[in-house]
Design an enzyme around this catalytic site. Structure first.
Site, mmCIF file in Angstrom:
data_model
loop_
_atom_site.group_PDB
_atom_site.id
_atom_site.type_symbol
_atom_site.label_atom_id
_atom_site.label_comp_id
_atom_site.label_asym_id
_atom_site.label_seq_id
_atom_site.Cartn_x
_atom_site.Cartn_y
_atom_site.Cartn_z
ATOM 1 C CD GLU A 193 15.914 -51.014 25.281
ATOM 2 O OE1 GLU A 193 16.640 -51.113 24.271
ATOM 3 O OE2 GLU A 193 16.360 -51.108 26.437
ATOM 4 C CE LYS A 251 20.489 -52.459 23.386
ATOM 5 N NZ LYS A 251 19.257 -51.971 24.034
ATOM 6 C CG ASP A 293 23.753 -44.103 7.710
ATOM 7 O OD1 ASP A 293 23.472 -45.061 8.454
ATOM 8 O OD2 ASP A 293 24.305 -44.243 6.604
ATOM 9 C CG HIS A 340 14.753 -52.427 31.758
ATOM 10 N ND1 HIS A 340 15.568 -53.275 31.058
ATOM 11 C CD2 HIS A 340 15.169 -51.189 31.434
ATOM 12 C CE1 HIS A 340 16.424 -52.584 30.353
ATOM 13 N NE2 HIS A 340 16.205 -51.316 30.566
HETATM 14 C C1 MEV Z 1 19.429 -51.964 27.855
HETATM 15 O O1 MEV Z 1 18.870 -51.573 26.631
HETATM 16 C C2 MEV Z 1 20.708 -51.218 28.125
HETATM 17 C C3 MEV Z 1 21.467 -51.628 29.371
HETATM 18 O O2 MEV Z 1 21.719 -53.038 29.350
HETATM 19 C C4 MEV Z 1 22.752 -50.862 29.373
HETATM 20 C C5 MEV Z 1 23.742 -51.270 30.450
HETATM 21 O O3 MEV Z 1 23.741 -52.434 30.878
HETATM 22 O O4 MEV Z 1 24.568 -50.409 30.821
HETATM 23 C C6 MEV Z 1 20.662 -51.356 30.607
#
Ligand code: MEV
Length: 436
Positions: free
Chosen positions: A85, A278, A294, A391
């Site tokens: 990513e 995430k 792992d 991003h």
């Molecule tokens: C993207 O990989 C992760 C985010 O969505 C985490 C978040 O929203 O806190 C930017």
């Protein structure tokens, strides 16, 4: 048209590829070329990778990046991260630098207990079973000695074995619930071998035990648990609120208020908590992968932990007390720095060396810090500029590559997008303008 095949695993690598390309690809030559261009020219290295799993046809690359400037318990680290990513490593590096100037990260391992269970069925009375368990328990340890001897010499081993009555969940269901200390090893093989030894002893010794009214103990399975709430690590950052003064567009107090609101929302709202976590796992998985651990086990255990109070919730927490902002994470991480891939995969060895050959406890702290840093970076963007600005800047290169931009075109367009908003359309338009 797909077809089945028997004896596939026995075919040579090139015969496997022949079958794959002739079954699934119209352009067989091209498919073969793509597969082969990822083979390593060093035959020994390629063989090593071929032998990690069954039916290897090629290698699947992930970039290995590094995030420098992580100050953890007063020691500086450059953290290796294997991840695809585009914005993750940049975000981690930014957070590391931010906290480097504010005292860095503090981390501590709270506990290192791992768990495994023998699941079995038994239809007699519990008291008799309990008496048999108490009678046989020392033998469970003795019979597992060949497996535990080396681990015990190093200071680890089986901590305890308990009999658990699960009859109320499933009729006749019981467990041997065992706890282990596996030191620097993740310990999956050690734990599973011990459990299979317990199961064998528990089942066979019942023949020699007269008092068990029903000798029919049926072993269902013996397996470690990837839920390790007592293999716990904590990492935190803190500073005076007024020191959170990086962004001229927002005051430190307003930033903290928004940041804490964002964390509270993730604490109470599962839809947000999943995305929030995430982001934490972006940092955690990347280091777990780079260090040969792992990540599926870690993921499963961490998300179970995030739901331990009955509702999926944030892994991180934040507070302000007496003008001090504090942001922390507490997560279960069963990691190893010996055994498994750690001594085998050249890039894993290199990553561990870059981290000064950490013990499993040290790696737990580094990984927890990577998760906290990633979450800090995400929340900082989300509550200020929005996530897309950063991003899309990082994603720019992916779009340029998608449109086969030349090196010169890249230089011009990267410069252009320093002052223009990156969107997919804007990039495509800029490429087209340049080529006109
Ligand atoms: C993207 O990989 C992760 C985010 O969505 C985490 C978040 O929203 O806190 C930017």
């Amino acid at each position: 048209m797909s077809k089945s095949i028997s004896g596939f695993s026995k075919l040579s690598k090139s015969k496997k590829i022949d079958w794959i390309v002739s079954t699934y690809f119209s352009n067989r030559k091209e498919a073969k070329t793509v597969l082969k261009q990822y083979w390593n020219t060093n035959e020994k290295l390629q063989q090593l990778h071929d032998e990690f799993i069954e039916n290897t046809i090629t290698n699947f690359y992930l970039p290995l990046g590094v995030a420098p400037n992580f100050l953890i318990n007063k020691h500086l680290f450059t953290i290796p991260m294997a991840i695809e990513e585009s914005s993750v490593v940049a975000a981690a590096s930014k957070a590391a630098k931010f906290w480097l100037d504010r005292g860095g990260f503090k981390a501590e391992v709270i506990s290192t207990k791992k768990i495994g269970q023998v699941h079995f069925m038994y239809s007699g009375g519990f008291d008799t079973l309990k008496a048999y368990f108490n009678h046989i328990k020392p033998q469970l340890f003795v019979n597992a000695k060949p497996i535990t001897k080396n681990m015990e010499n190093r200071g680890g081993g089986i901590l305890d074995i308990e009999l658990i009555d699960k009859n109320h969940d499933i009729p006749n269901y019981y467990q041997l619930h065992a706890t282990f200390e596996t030191l620097d090893a993740m310990g999956a093989n050690f734990i599973n071998s011990c459990l299979e030894s317990f199961a064998n002893t528990f089942k066979t010794e019942v023949e020699n035990y007269d008092d068990l009214e029903n000798t029919n103990i049926d072993i269902v399975m013996s397996i470690l648990s990837n839920y390790v709430p007592e293999c716990l690590v904590r990492a935190e950052v803190s500073c005076k609120v007024e020191d959170l003064n990086e962004d001229a567009n927002i005051s430190p107090q307003d930033f903290v208020n928004k940041f804490i609101q964002a964390v509270r929302i993730a604490e109470v709202e599962p839809y947000r908590a999943v995305t929030h976590n995430k982001g934490v796992m972006n940092g955690i998985d990347a280091v777990v992968l780079a260090t040969g651990n792992d990540f599926r086990a870690v993921e499963a255990g961490v998300h179970a932990f995030a739901s331990r109070n009955g509702s999926y919730s944030s892994l991180t927490h934040a507070s302000v007390e007496d003008g001090i902002f504090k942001f922390w994470i507490e997560i279960p991480l069963a990691l190893g720095t010996v055994g498994g891939l750690t001594g085998l995969h050249p890039l894993v060895k290199l990553s561990l060396e870059m981290l000064n050959k950490p013990s499993a406890k040290e790696l737990m702290m580094i990984v927890a810090v990577a998760g906290l840093a990633q979450n800090f970076a995400a929340l900082r963007s989300l509550t200020t500029t929005g996530i897309q600005q950063g991003h899309m800047k990082m994603h720019l290169m992916n779009i340029l590559n998608q449109y086969h931009a030349s090196d010169n075109e890249k230089i011009v367009l990267i410069e252009h997008f320093k002052t223009n908003v990156v969107t997919h359309n804007a990039v495509v338009e800029a490429i087209e303008n340049l080529r006109r």
